[in-house]
Enzyme design. Structure first.
Site, PDB file in Angstrom:
ATOM      1  N   CYS A 197       0.818  -1.224   0.000  1.00  0.00           N
ATOM      2  CA  CYS A 197       0.000   0.000   0.000  1.00  0.00           C
ATOM      3  C   CYS A 197       0.846   1.264   0.000  1.00  0.00           C
ATOM      4  O   CYS A 197       0.294   2.366  -0.121  1.00  0.00           O
ATOM      5  CB  CYS A 197      -0.913   0.025   1.223  1.00  0.00           C
ATOM      6  N   ARG A 204     -21.269   7.349  -0.230  1.00  0.00           N
ATOM      7  CA  ARG A 204     -22.681   7.260   0.144  1.00  0.00           C
ATOM      8  C   ARG A 204     -23.013   8.521   0.933  1.00  0.00           C
ATOM      9  O   ARG A 204     -22.881   8.555   2.161  1.00  0.00           O
ATOM     10  CB  ARG A 204     -22.916   6.043   1.039  1.00  0.00           C
ATOM     11  N   SER A 210     -11.948   0.263   4.278  1.00  0.00           N
ATOM     12  CA  SER A 210     -11.709   0.885   2.960  1.00  0.00           C
ATOM     13  C   SER A 210     -12.324  -0.021   1.907  1.00  0.00           C
ATOM     14  O   SER A 210     -12.379  -1.245   2.069  1.00  0.00           O
ATOM     15  CB  SER A 210     -10.216   1.049   2.705  1.00  0.00           C
ATOM     16  N   HIS A 227      -9.702   2.309  -1.858  1.00  0.00           N
ATOM     17  CA  HIS A 227      -8.262   2.190  -1.595  1.00  0.00           C
ATOM     18  C   HIS A 227      -7.634   1.285  -2.653  1.00  0.00           C
ATOM     19  O   HIS A 227      -7.435   0.095  -2.414  1.00  0.00           O
ATOM     20  CB  HIS A 227      -8.116   1.612  -0.167  1.00  0.00           C
ATOM     21  N   CYS A 244      -0.464   3.262   6.571  1.00  0.00           N
ATOM     22  CA  CYS A 244       0.019   1.958   7.027  1.00  0.00           C
ATOM     23  C   CYS A 244       0.228   1.084   5.791  1.00  0.00           C
ATOM     24  O   CYS A 244      -0.379   1.321   4.739  1.00  0.00           O
ATOM     25  CB  CYS A 244      -0.962   1.323   8.005  1.00  0.00           C
TER      26      CYS A 244
HETATM   27  C1  LIG Z   1      -2.125  -1.485   4.530  1.00  0.00           C
HETATM   28  C2  LIG Z   1      -3.547  -1.330   4.168  1.00  0.00           C
HETATM   29  O1  LIG Z   1      -3.922  -0.340   3.636  1.00  0.00           O
HETATM   30  S1  LIG Z   1      -4.521  -2.615   4.555  1.00  0.00           S
HETATM   31  C3  LIG Z   1      -6.020  -2.342   3.681  1.00  0.00           C
HETATM   32  C4  LIG Z   1      -6.016  -3.032   2.374  1.00  0.00           C
HETATM   33  N1  LIG Z   1      -7.379  -3.118   1.892  1.00  0.00           N
HETATM   34  C5  LIG Z   1      -8.247  -4.027   2.390  1.00  0.00           C
HETATM   35  O2  LIG Z   1      -7.909  -4.859   3.206  1.00  0.00           O
HETATM   36  C6  LIG Z   1      -9.660  -3.997   1.851  1.00  0.00           C
HETATM   37  C7  LIG Z   1     -10.664  -3.990   2.956  1.00  0.00           C
HETATM   38  N2  LIG Z   1     -12.003  -4.136   2.459  1.00  0.00           N
HETATM   39  C8  LIG Z   1     -12.522  -5.337   2.096  1.00  0.00           C
HETATM   40  O3  LIG Z   1     -11.847  -6.364   2.149  1.00  0.00           O
HETATM   41  C9  LIG Z   1     -13.946  -5.372   1.589  1.00  0.00           C
HETATM   42  O4  LIG Z   1     -14.377  -4.069   1.317  1.00  0.00           O
HETATM   43  C10 LIG Z   1     -14.909  -6.046   2.617  1.00  0.00           C
HETATM   44  C11 LIG Z   1     -14.574  -7.535   2.700  1.00  0.00           C
HETATM   45  C12 LIG Z   1     -14.759  -5.412   4.000  1.00  0.00           C
HETATM   46  C13 LIG Z   1     -16.348  -5.854   2.154  1.00  0.00           C
HETATM   47  O5  LIG Z   1     -16.448  -6.343   0.878  1.00  0.00           O
HETATM   48  P1  LIG Z   1     -17.887  -6.529   0.176  1.00  0.00           P
HETATM   49  O6  LIG Z   1     -18.718  -7.464   0.982  1.00  0.00           O
HETATM   50  O7  LIG Z   1     -17.644  -6.847  -1.247  1.00  0.00           O
HETATM   51  O8  LIG Z   1     -18.437  -5.056   0.333  1.00  0.00           O
HETATM   52  P2  LIG Z   1     -19.737  -4.416  -0.294  1.00  0.00           P
HETATM   53  O9  LIG Z   1     -19.365  -3.076  -0.818  1.00  0.00           O
HETATM   54  O10 LIG Z   1     -20.416  -5.377  -1.220  1.00  0.00           O
HETATM   55  O11 LIG Z   1     -20.620  -4.187   0.980  1.00  0.00           O
HETATM   56  C14 LIG Z   1     -21.270  -5.261   1.642  1.00  0.00           C
HETATM   57  C15 LIG Z   1     -22.631  -4.782   2.095  1.00  0.00           C
HETATM   58  O12 LIG Z   1     -22.435  -3.686   2.988  1.00  0.00           O
HETATM   59  C16 LIG Z   1     -23.223  -2.598   2.554  1.00  0.00           C
HETATM   60  N3  LIG Z   1     -22.523  -1.346   2.897  1.00  0.00           N
HETATM   61  C17 LIG Z   1     -21.213  -1.039   2.629  1.00  0.00           C
HETATM   62  N4  LIG Z   1     -20.952   0.185   3.074  1.00  0.00           N
HETATM   63  C18 LIG Z   1     -22.085   0.674   3.642  1.00  0.00           C
HETATM   64  C19 LIG Z   1     -22.425   1.892   4.265  1.00  0.00           C
HETATM   65  N5  LIG Z   1     -21.536   2.875   4.418  1.00  0.00           N
HETATM   66  N6  LIG Z   1     -23.672   2.037   4.714  1.00  0.00           N
HETATM   67  C20 LIG Z   1     -24.598   1.059   4.579  1.00  0.00           C
HETATM   68  N7  LIG Z   1     -24.341  -0.136   3.982  1.00  0.00           N
HETATM   69  C21 LIG Z   1     -23.086  -0.314   3.525  1.00  0.00           C
HETATM   70  C22 LIG Z   1     -23.340  -2.795   1.053  1.00  0.00           C
HETATM   71  O13 LIG Z   1     -24.466  -2.138   0.535  1.00  0.00           O
HETATM   72  C23 LIG Z   1     -23.478  -4.264   0.941  1.00  0.00           C
HETATM   73  O14 LIG Z   1     -24.820  -4.610   1.218  1.00  0.00           O
HETATM   74  P3  LIG Z   1     -25.551  -5.766   0.384  1.00  0.00           P
HETATM   75  O15 LIG Z   1     -24.759  -7.019   0.675  1.00  0.00           O
HETATM   76  O16 LIG Z   1     -26.921  -5.754   0.926  1.00  0.00           O
HETATM   77  O17 LIG Z   1     -25.431  -5.339  -1.047  1.00  0.00           O
END
Ligand SMILES: CC(=O)SCCNC(=O)CCNC(=O)[C@H](O)C(C)(C)COP(=O)(O)OP(=O)(O)OC[C@H]1O[C@@H](n2cnc3c(N)ncnc32)[C@H](O)[C@@H]1OP(=O)(O)O
Length: 429
Positions: A91, A239, A267, A385, A415
């Site tokens: 990252c 959103r 993220s 991200h 990070c």
């Molecule tokens: C060093 C570093 O930087 S480490 C970081 C590196 N990056 C990461 O690790 C990525 C982290 N994020 C992730 O792995 C993924 O985003 C996850 C696993 C957390 C979620 O993935 P997904 O399940 O595909 O997310 P998705 O966007 O589909 O959201 C899931 C549900 O939450 C809901 N949702 C998400 N955000 C919101 C919000 N702000 N408000 C309301 N509902 C929300 C979505 O609408 C969705 O609902 P649905 O299933 O009814 O459609």
């Protein structure tokens, strides 16, 4: 080229960050870099061929675009004789490109550098089990139909079931924890509640929505056009109506059932690219450029991979001490939002007397960073991200936000998976 010259950020641009959905998105990593690189170069007084070097961060390089920096540079018309290389520090890659460029210019080895980050997480490779890889390789090596037929017997049904490489990429190879689990460890250690994490996430969405509405991102974001002529103008993960009730309904994503980290306060997984142009004092004068900010210093830190989210605390504090700066000397912070709980843990660590004494070697707690000075226009929770890009974006945005708000000094920090942190100190000019 002269050694020891000040290094300026003179301009920069990024694509909108586009949510990675179930299939490959419209742009590859190089496509993204070209989409924002083209308008950025076009609006300069400098010819594309005047750059000394192109450096691009990218974590998931795809097979058709090896050394994406060079492929992007050629597609951007930067000339066959312009050296271009790709850097990878997870990252931190998009910030690493700026840091490398900064050091090249400061050391007198270059005057003008295009430094970026790009990532198309929707194009992350599909990975096969090792047995499947061996079977496919054996089939490819088979010389006769009989040989092929005999190897066919080793075929197993799940050889056709690849894993999305992203899942592996977001898991630490030493601790076997995924990034979300490292955020859970921090939330537990610093007592971050689900409500605090959700509130932070909600604010991130509201801040980004306001920045979009007010046009504060207009200088930063360049629209992208796909092959069918569809235009992508805005970060699409935001959103604006995010609220605590809907966030509270989401289940933990990484530690069920009691974890604090959910899809709403993590993220988002997105595609996007970002560039900044760095110039020496000589280049600024020669080309009549208007600097936006000066890079004063940078720092990297290494720590236990299972608490990698604290990386920003370690590197920023060390960099500030070296520059004789107190917390109150910093007007703006961009701390990459890997997870809301991770950002809040960094803030808590800086306020924790024991942590500051034992880990940061400070006699007094570093103190509270005002939320009004931190990620003022939202962050990765709301806009996503693209891992190799974010470090570049936070520097670009910090510079623009300092210009708009009149702040003198800012830090961009993040990070980095694998147990690292990166920070950059910038001053407005
Ligand atoms: C060093 C570093 O930087 S480490 C970081 C590196 N990056 C990461 O690790 C990525 C982290 N994020 C992730 O792995 C993924 O985003 C996850 C696993 C957390 C979620 O993935 P997904 O399940 O595909 O997310 P998705 O966007 O589909 O959201 C899931 C549900 O939450 C809901 N949702 C998400 N955000 C919101 C919000 N702000 N408000 C309301 N509902 C929300 C979505 O609408 C969705 O609902 P649905 O299933 O009814 O459609």
């Amino acid at each position: 080229m002269t050694k020891g010259q000040p290094v300026y950020v003179v301009d920069g641009a990024r694509t909108p960050f586009l949510k990675a959905t179930s299939g490959p998105g419209p742009f590859t990593p190089v496509d993204l870099a070209v989409q924002c690189g083209r308008p950025l170069l076009a609006r300069q007084k400098i010819a594309a061929t005047d750059y000394d070097l192109v450096i691009l961060g990218c974590v998931n390089v795809i097979a058709d675009e090896m050394n994406p920096a060079r492929v992007a540079a050629l597609r951007l018309g930067m000339g066959e004789d312009t050296v271009a290389f790709t850097v990878q520090i997870n990252c931190g890659s998009g910030m690493q490109s700026i840091d490398t460029a900064y050091r090249y210019i400061r050391d007198g080895s270059a005057d003008l550098i295009l430094a970026g980050g790009t990532e198309a997480l929707s194009h992350a490779p599909l990975v096969l089990r090792q047995e499947a890889v061996e079977w496919y390789a054996g089939m490819a090596r088979a010389k006769t139909p009989m040989d092929r037929l005999s190897r066919l017997g080793g075929l197993q049904a799940d050889f056709f079931k690849p894993v999305i490489g992203l899942e592996r990429g977001l898991t630490d190879p030493i601790t076997a924890l995924n990034m979300g689990q490292t955020a859970e460890i921090l939330a537990h250690r610093f007592g971050i509640s689900r409500e605090q994490a959700d509130r932070y996430a909600m604010e991130s969405h509201h801040r980004l929505a306001r920045a979009q509405d007010e046009g504060w991102l207009d200088d930063e974001v360049e629209p992208a056009f796909d092959r069918d002529g569809k235009v992508y103008e805005k970060d699409d993960g935001v959103r604006p109506d995010s609220d605590m009730q809907s966030l509270a309904k989401l289940s933990p994503a990484f530690e069920k059932p009691h974890g604090k980290v959910t899809p709403g306060n993590s993220s988002q997984i997105t595609d996007g690219a970002s560039w900044v142009i760095l110039a020496s004092e000589d280049a600024v004068e020669r080309h009549g450029l208007t600097p936006l900010a000066i890079i004063k210093d940078s720092e990297w830190a290494a720590l236990d991979p299972s608490v990698m989210g604290l990386g920003p605390v370690l590197c920023s504090t060390r960099m500030m001490a070296r520059n004789g700066l107190a917390r109150t000397s910093i007007d703006l912070w961009e701390l990459n939002e890997a997870f809301a709980a991770q950002v809040l843990s960094c803030l808590a660590a800086w306020e924790n007397e024991d942590f500051c004494r034992e880990v940061l070697d400070l006699e007094e707690p570093f103190g509270r960073i005002d939320r009004d000075q931190l990620n003022v226009d939202g962050g990765a929770v709301a806009l996503g991200h693209p891992v190799g890009t974010s470090g570049n974006r936070i520097v670009l945005h910090l510079v623009r936000a300092m210009k708009r708000r009149g702040g003198k000094r800012g830090i961009a920090t993040e990070c980095i998976g694998g147990g690292l942190g990166g920070a950059m100190l910038l001053e407005a000019v």
